[in-house]
Design an enzyme around this catalytic site. Structure first.
Site, PDB file in Angstrom:
ATOM      1  N   LYS A 185       4.442   0.640   9.548  1.00  0.00           N
ATOM      2  CA  LYS A 185       4.502   1.949   8.922  1.00  0.00           C
ATOM      3  C   LYS A 185       3.920   3.032   9.826  1.00  0.00           C
ATOM      4  O   LYS A 185       4.368   4.172   9.809  1.00  0.00           O
ATOM      5  CB  LYS A 185       3.781   1.912   7.575  1.00  0.00           C
ATOM      6  CG  LYS A 185       4.663   1.296   6.495  1.00  0.00           C
ATOM      7  CD  LYS A 185       3.999   1.341   5.145  1.00  0.00           C
ATOM      8  CE  LYS A 185       3.066   0.168   4.996  1.00  0.00           C
ATOM      9  NZ  LYS A 185       2.551   0.000   3.642  1.00  0.00           N
ATOM     10  N   ARG A 215       5.532 -12.547   9.539  1.00  0.00           N
ATOM     11  CA  ARG A 215       6.245 -11.321   9.194  1.00  0.00           C
ATOM     12  C   ARG A 215       7.594 -11.293   9.905  1.00  0.00           C
ATOM     13  O   ARG A 215       7.799 -11.965  10.910  1.00  0.00           O
ATOM     14  CB  ARG A 215       5.458 -10.050   9.465  1.00  0.00           C
ATOM     15  CG  ARG A 215       4.682  -9.904  10.708  1.00  0.00           C
ATOM     16  CD  ARG A 215       4.050  -8.492  10.787  1.00  0.00           C
ATOM     17  NE  ARG A 215       3.019  -8.247   9.798  1.00  0.00           N
ATOM     18  CZ  ARG A 215       2.911  -7.131   9.056  1.00  0.00           C
ATOM     19  NH1 ARG A 215       3.748  -6.142   9.206  1.00  0.00           N
ATOM     20  NH2 ARG A 215       1.953  -6.994   8.186  1.00  0.00           N
ATOM     21  N   GLU A 249       0.875  -1.171   0.000  1.00  0.00           N
ATOM     22  CA  GLU A 249       0.000   0.000   0.000  1.00  0.00           C
ATOM     23  C   GLU A 249       0.912   1.221   0.000  1.00  0.00           C
ATOM     24  O   GLU A 249       1.826   1.310   0.829  1.00  0.00           O
ATOM     25  CB  GLU A 249      -0.900   0.016   1.243  1.00  0.00           C
ATOM     26  CG  GLU A 249      -1.881   1.168   1.154  1.00  0.00           C
ATOM     27  CD  GLU A 249      -2.830   1.293   2.340  1.00  0.00           C
ATOM     28  OE1 GLU A 249      -2.795   0.450   3.243  1.00  0.00           O
ATOM     29  OE2 GLU A 249      -3.595   2.272   2.331  1.00  0.00           O
TER      30      GLU A 249
HETATM   31  P1  ATP Z   1       2.919  -2.343   7.981  1.00  0.00           P
HETATM   32  O1  ATP Z   1       2.281  -3.103   9.082  1.00  0.00           O
HETATM   33  O2  ATP Z   1       4.381  -2.147   8.147  1.00  0.00           O
HETATM   34  O3  ATP Z   1       2.216  -1.091   7.643  1.00  0.00           O
HETATM   35  P2  ATP Z   1       1.656  -3.658   5.817  1.00  0.00           P
HETATM   36  O4  ATP Z   1       1.495  -5.125   5.801  1.00  0.00           O
HETATM   37  O5  ATP Z   1       0.467  -2.834   6.095  1.00  0.00           O
HETATM   38  O6  ATP Z   1       2.872  -3.323   6.751  1.00  0.00           O
HETATM   39  P3  ATP Z   1       1.842  -3.375   3.011  1.00  0.00           P
HETATM   40  O7  ATP Z   1       2.255  -2.204   2.233  1.00  0.00           O
HETATM   41  O8  ATP Z   1       0.414  -3.760   2.988  1.00  0.00           O
HETATM   42  O9  ATP Z   1       2.298  -3.124   4.500  1.00  0.00           O
HETATM   43  O10 ATP Z   1       2.762  -4.617   2.698  1.00  0.00           O
HETATM   44  C1  ATP Z   1       3.044  -5.102   1.417  1.00  0.00           C
HETATM   45  C2  ATP Z   1       3.477  -6.533   1.545  1.00  0.00           C
HETATM   46  O11 ATP Z   1       4.583  -6.651   2.420  1.00  0.00           O
HETATM   47  C3  ATP Z   1       2.367  -7.371   2.132  1.00  0.00           C
HETATM   48  O12 ATP Z   1       2.258  -8.575   1.404  1.00  0.00           O
HETATM   49  C4  ATP Z   1       2.807  -7.615   3.543  1.00  0.00           C
HETATM   50  O13 ATP Z   1       2.318  -8.812   4.023  1.00  0.00           O
HETATM   51  C5  ATP Z   1       4.333  -7.603   3.413  1.00  0.00           C
HETATM   52  N1  ATP Z   1       4.936  -7.204   4.671  1.00  0.00           N
HETATM   53  C6  ATP Z   1       4.728  -6.074   5.375  1.00  0.00           C
HETATM   54  N2  ATP Z   1       5.427  -6.068   6.515  1.00  0.00           N
HETATM   55  C7  ATP Z   1       6.127  -7.236   6.547  1.00  0.00           C
HETATM   56  C8  ATP Z   1       7.038  -7.831   7.469  1.00  0.00           C
HETATM   57  N3  ATP Z   1       7.387  -7.219   8.611  1.00  0.00           N
HETATM   58  N4  ATP Z   1       7.550  -9.035   7.156  1.00  0.00           N
HETATM   59  C9  ATP Z   1       7.225  -9.651   6.015  1.00  0.00           C
HETATM   60  N5  ATP Z   1       6.370  -9.155   5.106  1.00  0.00           N
HETATM   61  C10 ATP Z   1       5.818  -7.957   5.363  1.00  0.00           C
HETATM   62 MG    MG Z   2      -1.227  -3.156   4.710  1.00  0.00          MG
END
Ligand code: ATP
Ligand code: MG
Length: 559
Positions: free
Chosen positions: A266, A256, A29
């Protein structure tokens, strides 16, 4: 190679002919900068496709939430994925490009009696949802005639209603033990401009609805996501099963990445940047890819780290020291060695002729014979590290002290004959020495053994530099471990950045470009910062030489 159950699933699906080629996606995102956790997901998704002929990976922006997304984030994400070493070719997609299709699929579901417009307030919907132990209650609008829902949904899109007046919900099962299946929301009214679609839409799809359909539209075979979506998987399937979807991607979850002494979400990163606890998204103390890059991390080291940690089905926390281990390994192989004195102390060699300069040969990288050598100037006055001198040396202090001998690396053995003190402070301002001309490296007495070897820089030739030394951003391994009533910022490390001015580095570093990486002998790995100017270099310490990971590993093995 670390265990990777997802690799096995993919290989199996190809072997059995379920799929002819792998199509994965990385779906960020665009509401922040990428961090090392995303790198794990990027390496995994791109890696799975690269392992099989014809495999491809889509970069898809999961941009269905207008208020937090921006072009700045979109651009930074692309540059980070590229920097990490992956290429999506022409497979760049946006969920927002599917808004029209998503809308049509929603109309299909309403038509089949599988979705309805609910006019309860958000609060009422929450109360109807039930709990983990109690079933939910049907909304009175659940039995609304299909025609009425179709009409209201069209008018929601047309902008006739205020935010929150209605939502579109999937009609599944309010009594399901899985709360995600209790008539989840598919669309909300949001009168907000979207960075790509502008004011064209005032209803926006939820992640749960948009994601499976975006995957299906793109022909994704394996939709890899993190564990928190495990309970959403039945819903992911429900949408695909109940729609005339072009294909059936399979959702697979993995844990994760969490690292000690830092934060990864984020929301937290945004908070740290917004409150000025760090200097922007590329602050070298952050686990963002931009921060790690500025700190001096290489894409190779990050990829090797991601490969090493593998993928798990249960959440865990990885030691920051393990990540540091990987950058040390990589830079040890590749980084040229230079001499730099962070906290200089003048050493005057009394029997060395005034005004004389020698060019001494120094190896660029003992680990890499092809790296060659360079010449470093030597003269009567050199700087050594303040720490390398003691007036009252403790036992086993094999560095410089009155009456003691040390070798200056690539140069001569010197002996300390006395000190000059600052009259005001009493501090040692200068060390006086003599040298033994026979002991020049490569010379007749070069084999003479002394216990210590020091790095140094010729005073007449040294360049001034600034060094930024970093420690963990948080003092606790788990930043959330705080006393009652405080938040994670209570664990911020006040010493996470130390700026050292007046460093002296060898003249060959003149003009070094940002992102050039070096080993400062006996100190650590350093990377030229973009703040450098023609007259003053700025270096970030990527990591110290001390291999704390090896120690941890050893302790674990011994234990
Ligand atoms: P955050 O919690 O940091 O905001 P998010 O999952 O909301 O992370 P996205 O932009 O939706 O962030 O993530 C894009 C991809 O990266 C998704 O498939 C998500 O599962 C993966 N991802 C995000 N954070 C991690 C992490 N700490 N370890 C592994 N994969 C991750
Ligand atoms: Mg997300």
């Amino acid at each position: 190679m670390a265990g990777n159950f997802i690799r096995e699933i993919v290989a199996h699906d190809l072997q059995t002919g379920k799929h002819r080629r792998v199509v994965t996606r990385f779906p960020p995102e665009p509401n922040g900068y990428l961090h090392i956790g995303h790198a794990k997901s990027i390496c995994l998704n791109f890696g799975l496709a690269l392992e099989h002929p014809g495999g491809v990976t889509n970069l898809r922006y999961d941009d269905t939430n207008p208020s937090t997304e921006s072009v700045e984030y979109v651009e930074s994400i692309q540059s980070d994925v590229r920097w990490l070493g992956f290429d999506w070719g022409d497979r760049l997609f946006y969920a927002s490009d599917y808004f029209e299709q998503l809308y049509e699929y929603a109309v299909q579901l309403i038509g089949q009696g599988k979705a309805y417009v609910d006019s309860l307030s958000a609060e009422e919907i929450r109360r109807h949802r039930g709990t983990l132990t109690e079933p939910g209650k049907d909304s009175p609008y659940r039995t609304r005639p299909v025609g009425e829902s179709l009409d209201l949904f069209a008018r929601m899109r047309a902008g006739e209603f205020k935010d929150g007046a209605h939502v579109l919900r999937a009609k599944i099962d309010m009594a399901s033990p899985n709360v995600n299946l209790r008539d989840p929301t598919m669309y909300r009214i949001r009168h907000a401009a979207h960075y790509r679609t502008g004011d064209r839409w005032c209803i926006y799809p939820t992640y749960d609805y948009a994601h499976p359909i975006s995957d299906a539209i793109e022909g994704i075979t394996h939709s890899v996501c993190t564990l928190e979506f495990e309970d959403h998987r039945p819903l992911y399937r429900w949408f695909l099963d109940n729609l005339d979807a072009p294909c059936r991607p399979r959702q697979i979850e993995f844990a994760r990445l969490n690292l000690t002494h830092t934060v990864m979400s984020k929301r937290r990163l945004l908070d740290l940047v917004g409150k000025g606890h760090v200097n922007g998204w590329d602050d070298p103390r952050l686990p963002t890819l931009k921060g790690l890059r500025r700190r001096g991390y290489t894409p190779e080291a990050i990829r090797a780290f991601c490969e090493h940690i593998g993928v798990q089905k249960r959440d865990g926390v990885v030691e920051m020291a393990l990540l540091e281990h990987f950058i040390r390994e990589d830079l040890n192989r590749r980084a040229p060695r230079v001499m730099a004195v962070l906290r200089p102390l003048r050493v005057v060699i009394e029997n060395y002729p005034e005004g004389r300069t020698e060019e001494l040969e120094a190896l660029n990288n003992p680990e890499d014979p092809t790296a060659g050598s360079r010449r470093v100037p030597f003269g009567r006055t050199v700087y050594i590290e303040r720490d390398d001198f003691r007036e009252d040396p403790p036992k086993k202090f094999f560095r410089l002290a009155p009456g003691q001998e040390v070798r200056l690396r690539y140069a001569y053995i010197i002996k300390c004959t006395g000190v000059v003190k600052d009259e005001r402070t009493g501090e040692v301002a200068e060390v006086r020495c003599t040298y033994d001309p026979e002991t020049r490296s490569g010379g007749p007495q070069s084999g003479r053994k002394v216990k210590g070897t020091l790095h140094w820089v010729s005073a007449a030739h040294a360049l001034d530099a600034e060094a930024r030394l970093y420690e963990h951003l948080f003092v606790k391994a788990d930043p959330d471990e705080v006393p009652e009533g405080q938040d994670y910022s209570a664990n911020l490390n006040p010493n996470s950045l130390e700026t050292v001015l007046g460093c002296k580095v060898e003249p060959g570093l003149a003009g070094a470009k940002p992102e050039s990486r070096y080993q400062f002998e006996r100190q650590g790995y350093f990377c030229v910062d973009a703040d450098s100017t023609g007259s003053r270099l700025v270096f970030n310490r990527t990591v110290a030489l001390r291999d704390s990971w090896a120690k941890i590993e050893k302790a674990q093995q011994d234990g």
